[in-house]
Design a protein around this motif. Structure first.
Motif, PDB file in Angstrom:
ATOM      1  N   HIS A 132      64.054 -66.333  48.062  1.00 36.10           N
ATOM      2  CA  HIS A 132      64.218 -66.142  46.614  1.00 36.10           C
ATOM      3  C   HIS A 132      65.654 -66.443  46.211  1.00 36.10           C
ATOM      4  CE1 HIS A 132      64.692 -64.102  42.766  1.00 36.10           C
ATOM      5  NE2 HIS A 132      63.364 -64.074  42.647  1.00 36.10           N
ATOM      6  N   GLY A 133      66.604 -65.841  46.910  1.00 35.40           N
ATOM      7  CA  GLY A 133      68.011 -66.162  46.710  1.00 35.40           C
ATOM      8  C   GLY A 133      68.764 -65.275  45.741  1.00 35.40           C
ATOM      9  N   ASP A 134      68.046 -64.633  44.821  1.00 34.36           N
ATOM     10  CA  ASP A 134      68.689 -63.707  43.880  1.00 34.36           C
ATOM     11  C   ASP A 134      67.728 -62.543  43.643  1.00 34.36           C
ATOM     12  OD1 ASP A 134      70.632 -62.735  42.109  1.00 34.36           O
ATOM     13  OD2 ASP A 134      69.743 -63.760  40.388  1.00 34.36           O
ATOM     14  N   TYR A 135      67.306 -61.946  44.741  1.00 28.48           N
ATOM     15  CA  TYR A 135      66.211 -60.974  44.730  1.00 28.48           C
ATOM     16  C   TYR A 135      66.711 -59.580  44.402  1.00 28.48           C
ATOM     17  CZ  TYR A 135      61.575 -59.286  46.276  1.00 28.48           C
ATOM     18  OH  TYR A 135      60.310 -58.756  46.331  1.00 28.48           O
ATOM     19  N   HIS A 136      66.261 -59.061  43.272  1.00 27.54           N
ATOM     20  CA  HIS A 136      66.616 -57.702  42.875  1.00 27.54           C
ATOM     21  C   HIS A 136      65.521 -57.157  41.970  1.00 27.54           C
ATOM     22  CE1 HIS A 136      67.895 -59.172  38.884  1.00 27.54           C
ATOM     23  NE2 HIS A 136      68.552 -60.127  39.509  1.00 27.54           N
ATOM     24  N   LEU A 137      65.629 -55.888  41.625  1.00 23.21           N
ATOM     25  CA  LEU A 137      64.572 -55.214  40.873  1.00 23.21           C
ATOM     26  C   LEU A 137      64.303 -55.843  39.506  1.00 23.21           C
ATOM     27  CD1 LEU A 137      65.555 -51.554  41.817  1.00 23.21           C
ATOM     28  CD2 LEU A 137      63.435 -52.718  42.507  1.00 23.21           C
ATOM     29  N   GLY A 138      65.317 -56.455  38.928  1.00 24.38           N
ATOM     30  CA  GLY A 138      65.136 -57.102  37.631  1.00 24.38           C
ATOM     31  C   GLY A 138      64.329 -58.383  37.698  1.00 24.38           C
ATOM     32  N   GLN A 139      64.094 -58.904  38.905  1.00 19.27           N
ATOM     33  CA  GLN A 139      63.322 -60.138  39.089  1.00 19.27           C
ATOM     34  C   GLN A 139      61.872 -59.843  39.482  1.00 19.27           C
ATOM     35  OE1 GLN A 139      65.114 -62.420  37.990  1.00 19.27           O
ATOM     36  NE2 GLN A 139      66.678 -63.203  39.363  1.00 19.27           N
ATOM     37  N   ILE A 140      61.463 -58.591  39.315  1.00 24.49           N
ATOM     38  CA  ILE A 140      60.132 -58.165  39.743  1.00 24.49           C
ATOM     39  C   ILE A 140      59.442 -57.460  38.584  1.00 24.49           C
ATOM     40  CG2 ILE A 140      58.867 -56.692  41.372  1.00 24.49           C
ATOM     41  CD1 ILE A 140      61.427 -56.963  43.211  1.00 24.49           C
ATOM     42  N   LEU A 141      58.209 -57.874  38.285  1.00 24.99           N
ATOM     43  CA  LEU A 141      57.433 -57.234  37.228  1.00 24.99           C
ATOM     44  C   LEU A 141      56.512 -56.183  37.820  1.00 24.99           C
ATOM     45  CD1 LEU A 141      56.348 -60.273  35.007  1.00 24.99           C
ATOM     46  CD2 LEU A 141      58.211 -58.653  34.583  1.00 24.99           C
ATOM     47  N   VAL A 142      56.328 -55.091  37.073  1.00 26.01           N
ATOM     48  CA  VAL A 142      55.404 -54.034  37.464  1.00 26.01           C
ATOM     49  C   VAL A 142      54.130 -54.204  36.651  1.00 26.01           C
ATOM     50  CG1 VAL A 142      55.014 -51.545  37.593  1.00 26.01           C
ATOM     51  CG2 VAL A 142      57.323 -52.469  37.933  1.00 26.01           C
ATOM     52  N   THR A 143      52.995 -54.260  37.340  1.00 27.71           N
ATOM     53  CA  THR A 143      51.723 -54.360  36.651  1.00 27.71           C
ATOM     54  C   THR A 143      50.696 -53.499  37.370  1.00 27.71           C
ATOM     55  OG1 THR A 143      49.904 -55.862  36.043  1.00 27.71           O
ATOM     56  CG2 THR A 143      51.304 -56.555  37.862  1.00 27.71           C
ATOM     57  N   ASN A 144      50.178 -52.505  36.671  1.00 29.49           N
ATOM     58  CA  ASN A 144      49.310 -51.496  37.277  1.00 29.49           C
ATOM     59  C   ASN A 144      50.033 -50.882  38.483  1.00 29.49           C
ATOM     60  OD1 ASN A 144      47.230 -51.931  35.384  1.00 29.49           O
ATOM     61  ND2 ASN A 144      46.573 -53.734  36.534  1.00 29.49           N
ATOM     62  N   ASP A 145      49.463 -50.994  39.662  1.00 36.39           N
ATOM     63  CA  ASP A 145      50.124 -50.450  40.846  1.00 36.39           C
ATOM     64  C   ASP A 145      50.647 -51.564  41.742  1.00 36.39           C
ATOM     65  OD1 ASP A 145      49.716 -47.732  40.260  1.00 36.39           O
ATOM     66  OD2 ASP A 145      47.637 -47.874  40.929  1.00 36.39           O
ATOM     67  N   ASP A 146      50.974 -52.690  41.139  1.00 32.42           N
ATOM     68  CA  ASP A 146      51.372 -53.849  41.930  1.00 32.42           C
ATOM     69  C   ASP A 146      52.651 -54.474  41.379  1.00 32.42           C
ATOM     70  OD1 ASP A 146      51.184 -55.656  43.980  1.00 32.42           O
ATOM     71  OD2 ASP A 146      49.195 -56.402  43.435  1.00 32.42           O
ATOM     72  N   PHE A 147      53.132 -55.513  42.076  1.00 34.68           N
ATOM     73  CA  PHE A 147      54.374 -56.173  41.698  1.00 34.68           C
ATOM     74  C   PHE A 147      54.199 -57.685  41.690  1.00 34.68           C
ATOM     75  CE2 PHE A 147      55.574 -52.157  43.696  1.00 34.68           C
ATOM     76  CZ  PHE A 147      56.441 -51.623  42.742  1.00 34.68           C
ATOM     77  N   TYR A 148      54.858 -58.333  40.734  1.00 32.48           N
ATOM     78  CA  TYR A 148      54.897 -59.795  40.664  1.00 32.48           C
ATOM     79  C   TYR A 148      56.360 -60.238  40.743  1.00 32.48           C
ATOM     80  CZ  TYR A 148      49.987 -60.537  39.525  1.00 32.48           C
ATOM     81  OH  TYR A 148      48.622 -60.613  39.592  1.00 32.48           O
ATOM     82  N   ILE A 149      56.613 -61.237  41.577  1.00 34.38           N
ATOM     83  CA  ILE A 149      57.977 -61.714  41.819  1.00 34.38           C
ATOM     84  C   ILE A 149      58.207 -62.968  40.985  1.00 34.38           C
ATOM     85  CG2 ILE A 149      59.577 -62.528  43.590  1.00 34.38           C
ATOM     86  CD1 ILE A 149      57.699 -60.982  45.624  1.00 34.38           C
ATOM     87  N   LEU A 150      59.338 -63.047  40.313  1.00 37.96           N
ATOM     88  CA  LEU A 150      59.606 -64.196  39.451  1.00 37.96           C
ATOM     89  C   LEU A 150      61.059 -64.644  39.541  1.00 37.96           C
ATOM     90  CD1 LEU A 150      59.903 -62.952  35.790  1.00 37.96           C
ATOM     91  CD2 LEU A 150      59.041 -61.451  37.555  1.00 37.96           C
ATOM     92  N   ASP A 151      61.381 -65.724  38.801  1.00 41.17           N
ATOM     93  CA  ASP A 151      62.748 -66.250  38.672  1.00 41.17           C
ATOM     94  C   ASP A 151      63.351 -66.640  40.015  1.00 41.17           C
ATOM     95  OD1 ASP A 151      62.637 -66.026  35.940  1.00 41.17           O
ATOM     96  OD2 ASP A 151      63.614 -64.071  35.880  1.00 41.17           O
ATOM     97  N   PHE A 152      62.986 -67.818  40.490  1.00 41.59           N
ATOM     98  CA  PHE A 152      63.453 -68.314  41.780  1.00 41.59           C
ATOM     99  C   PHE A 152      64.619 -69.301  41.643  1.00 41.59           C
ATOM    100  CE2 PHE A 152      59.250 -66.710  42.629  1.00 41.59           C
ATOM    101  CZ  PHE A 152      59.305 -66.227  43.924  1.00 41.59           C
ATOM    102  N   GLU A 153      65.403 -69.168  40.592  1.00 42.36           N
ATOM    103  CA  GLU A 153      66.513 -70.114  40.382  1.00 42.36           C
ATOM    104  C   GLU A 153      67.627 -69.949  41.413  1.00 42.36           C
ATOM    105  OE1 GLU A 153      67.908 -71.568  36.478  1.00 42.36           O
ATOM    106  OE2 GLU A 153      66.741 -69.886  35.688  1.00 42.36           O
ATOM    107  N   GLY A 154      67.785 -68.762  41.997  1.00 40.80           N
ATOM    108  CA  GLY A 154      68.853 -68.540  42.958  1.00 40.80           C
ATOM    109  C   GLY A 154      70.083 -67.933  42.308  1.00 40.80           C
ATOM    110  N   GLU A 155      71.134 -67.761  43.106  1.00 37.44           N
ATOM    111  CA  GLU A 155      72.363 -67.118  42.611  1.00 37.44           C
ATOM    112  C   GLU A 155      72.990 -67.936  41.488  1.00 37.44           C
ATOM    113  OE1 GLU A 155      74.652 -66.910  46.162  1.00 37.44           O
ATOM    114  OE2 GLU A 155      73.877 -64.943  46.739  1.00 37.44           O
ATOM    115  N   PRO A 156      73.237 -67.326  40.342  1.00 35.66           N
ATOM    116  CA  PRO A 156      73.756 -68.068  39.189  1.00 35.66           C
ATOM    117  C   PRO A 156      75.082 -68.780  39.446  1.00 35.66           C
ATOM    118  CG  PRO A 156      73.000 -65.892  38.539  1.00 35.66           C
ATOM    119  CD  PRO A 156      72.978 -65.914  40.029  1.00 35.66           C
TER     120      PRO A 156
END
Length: 542
Positions: free
Chosen positions: A396-420
């Motif tokens: 992922h390269g810039d993996y943190h809690l702000g790059q993860i969506l919460v949906t029901n009891d699960d998680f979706y990972i997004l924003d794979f641009e890397g370190e700004p």
């Protein structure tokens, strides 16, 4: 009649006698447009990343048409040069509007074209432009060989444009929601290469069918004058969600700290776990479950599962060289050490220059950082690739809690641009998966301390007690994560090395991330510098 122009005042109108389609061939217009008029506009935009530097001048690198059925807009690739001898490239689509009531706060230049008075604006403000891009992606040919290339996924079909709106406030890009089902992200700062977010999205969802990231639907790329494929926009499915994992964690952690008072917990009596120990939830002591709650630990476990699945997929390719796993080698070691040593020296200077802004524990930790600078530097240079048997993959390269969506009891990972702050080339370097794990662990650490800082008056405990509880909690969250993550990785036979190697890389990556964070905090909010400084102290004293 010659074109008339006033170079710097927005109130003055540029007059153009030709047709809109020929405007960018007019040198007089280019001269006026690239003057302080555009500079004044750009420096006010949220997506502009050069606010800390002094802008020198703006050049038009090239432009292209975004068109359909006689409807024409221009996509501009702008080079912004700075006094500090570096430059950025940005994407800006433009449109001509004549409606006096439209886009009053987003006008770039007043202009009269063939006696029609109007304004040049950012085209993304126009629904007609947003609809055109949507329809061009939807109608994309399977193999587009033109300069402006639209692409669509096999799953993006039998759709009709209904509506479009801005997603909300974003820092570096502009995202549009279509039909309340799709998101099109326009990349504002662009690079002479395919954007990692575009590459990773297509790979994960089109090729590997990874379900826990927004599905790739389409894209807009251009082939520039150097025959390089440049990503302009990425379309994905919209994931219904309850917000990101950062906000979720803050809410959960606030209750965890309130429990200290509610349940009359003696922080100093809490059983501790060693940093980087691996735990299953049924191995967590009852006192901790009573304090933290089972729900949060179950969520951490689920996040570990999704993170492991992402890495397993990213490590499963054996044909596409952009994604095939690699072993460690000397080139990687040199690249890594050079980056870290440069960053470390920069942060060392920052701490020395900002010491007067610190007090209490932050000041003590900063002094420890300076006293142990030789040890930290040795930790950085102690990376020996010949001792590492694991593999490197695209991460992922810039993996943190702000790059993860919460949906029901699960998680979706997004924003794979890397370190700004990294170059596009550095963002694509294959890394040990533990690099992402370290990014997430630093985010856990931040969320815990942010809870303390943001609710200082709400907890009936001393700062010393709260910080003690913070470290106990951090160790349990990371241990539960590691227990599940490692189990998943090993079951899938992804080679991330033996246990001692994994811990070494995790500590190395945590140190790298915390050193990076110190500079940001000291420059923007010195009180929070305690968080990365504590993270560094944990590593060098472990």
């Amino acid at each position: 009649m010659p074109d008339k122009a006033t170079k710097t005042k927005l109130q003055s109108t540029f007059e153009f006698e030709g047709v809109w389609e020929e405007l960018l061939e007019n040198k007089g217009f280019i001269e006026v447009f690239l003057s302080e008029v555009l500079e004044d506009y750009i420096i006010k935009q949220r997506w502009y990343g050069g606010k800390a530097s002094k802008l020198k001048y703006i050049e038009l690198s090239e432009y292209f048409r975004i068109q359909q059925h006689g409807e024409v807009y221009f996509g501009l690739l702008l080079e912004i040069d700075f006094d500090e001898a570096f430059f950025h490239h940005y994407f800006l689509p433009i449109a001509f509007v004549t409606d006096e009531s439209f886009a009053k706060s987003d006008r770039i230049l007043p202009i009269k074209i063939q006696e029609q008075q109007g304004f040049i604006i950012d085209a993304i403000n126009l629904e007609a432009f947003r609809k055109l891009v949507f329809e061009r992606i939807l109608g994309a040919a399977p193999f587009d060989r033109t300069k402006v290339q639209y692409h669509r996924s096999e799953s993006f079909k039998d759709v009709v444009y209904e509506s479009s709106r801005f997603m909300g406030l974003e820092q570096s890009n502009t995202s549009i929601i279509y039909n309340d089902k799709y998101v099109l992200k326009f990349f504002r700062r662009i690079f002479a290469d395919k954007n990692p977010d575009y590459e990773m999205s297509r790979f994960l969802t089109e090729i590997k069918k990874f379900d826990n990231t927004p599905a790739y639907q389409g894209s807009l790329n251009i082939i520039d004058s150097d025959d390089v494929n440049v990503t302009i926009a990425l379309m994905q499915k919209l994931v219904p969600n309850e917000g990101d994992a950062w906000d979720y964690m803050l809410n959960e952690l606030k209750e965890v700290f309130h429990n200290i008072d509610r349940k009359h917990i003696n922080i100093w009596d809490l059983p501790k776990v060693d940093m980087f120990e691996r735990l299953q939830i049924n191995e967590v002591r009852p006192e901790i479950i009573d304090w933290v709650g089972l729900n949060l630990l179950v969520k951490i476990k689920q996040l570990a599962v999704r993170t492991a699945e992402m890495h397993i997929v990213l490590g499963s390719e054996f044909e596409d060289t952009a994604f095939t796993p690699n072993h460690f080698n000397g080139d990687y070691e040199v690249w890594l050490k050079n980056r870290l040593l440069y960053q470390f020296q920069n942060r060392l200077n920052t701490i020395e220059n900002r010491m007067h802004k610190l007090d209490g524990m932050a000041l003590s930790l900063a002094k420890e950082f300076l006293e142990k600078k030789t040890l930290i530097r040795k930790r950085i240079t102690n990376f020996d690739w010949t001792k590492l048997k694991g593999e490197r993959i695209r991460v992922h390269g810039d993996y943190h809690l702000g790059q993860i969506l919460v949906t029901n009891d699960d998680f979706y990972i997004l924003d794979f641009e890397g370190e700004p702050e990294s170059t596009i080339r550095d963002r694509k370097v294959k890394q040990p998966p533990m690099k992402d794990v370290a990014g997430l662990f630093r985010s856990f650490h931040y969320a815990i301390y942010a809870t303390i800082f943001n609710n200082a008056d709400a907890f009936n405990k001393s700062q010393e007690e709260l910080f003690e509880a913070a470290e106990v909690l951090y160790c349990y969250l990371t241990s539960v994560f590691l227990g599940t993550y490692t189990e998943q990785i090993q079951d899938a036979n992804l080679n991330i090395g033996y246990n001692q190697e994994r811990i070494f890389i995790l500590k190395y990556s945590l140190l790298e991330k915390a050193v990076y964070e110190v500079g940001y905090e000291l420059n923007s909010r010195p009180r929070w510098a305690l968080i990365p400084l504590k993270g560094i102290s944990n590593i060098i004293n472990h």
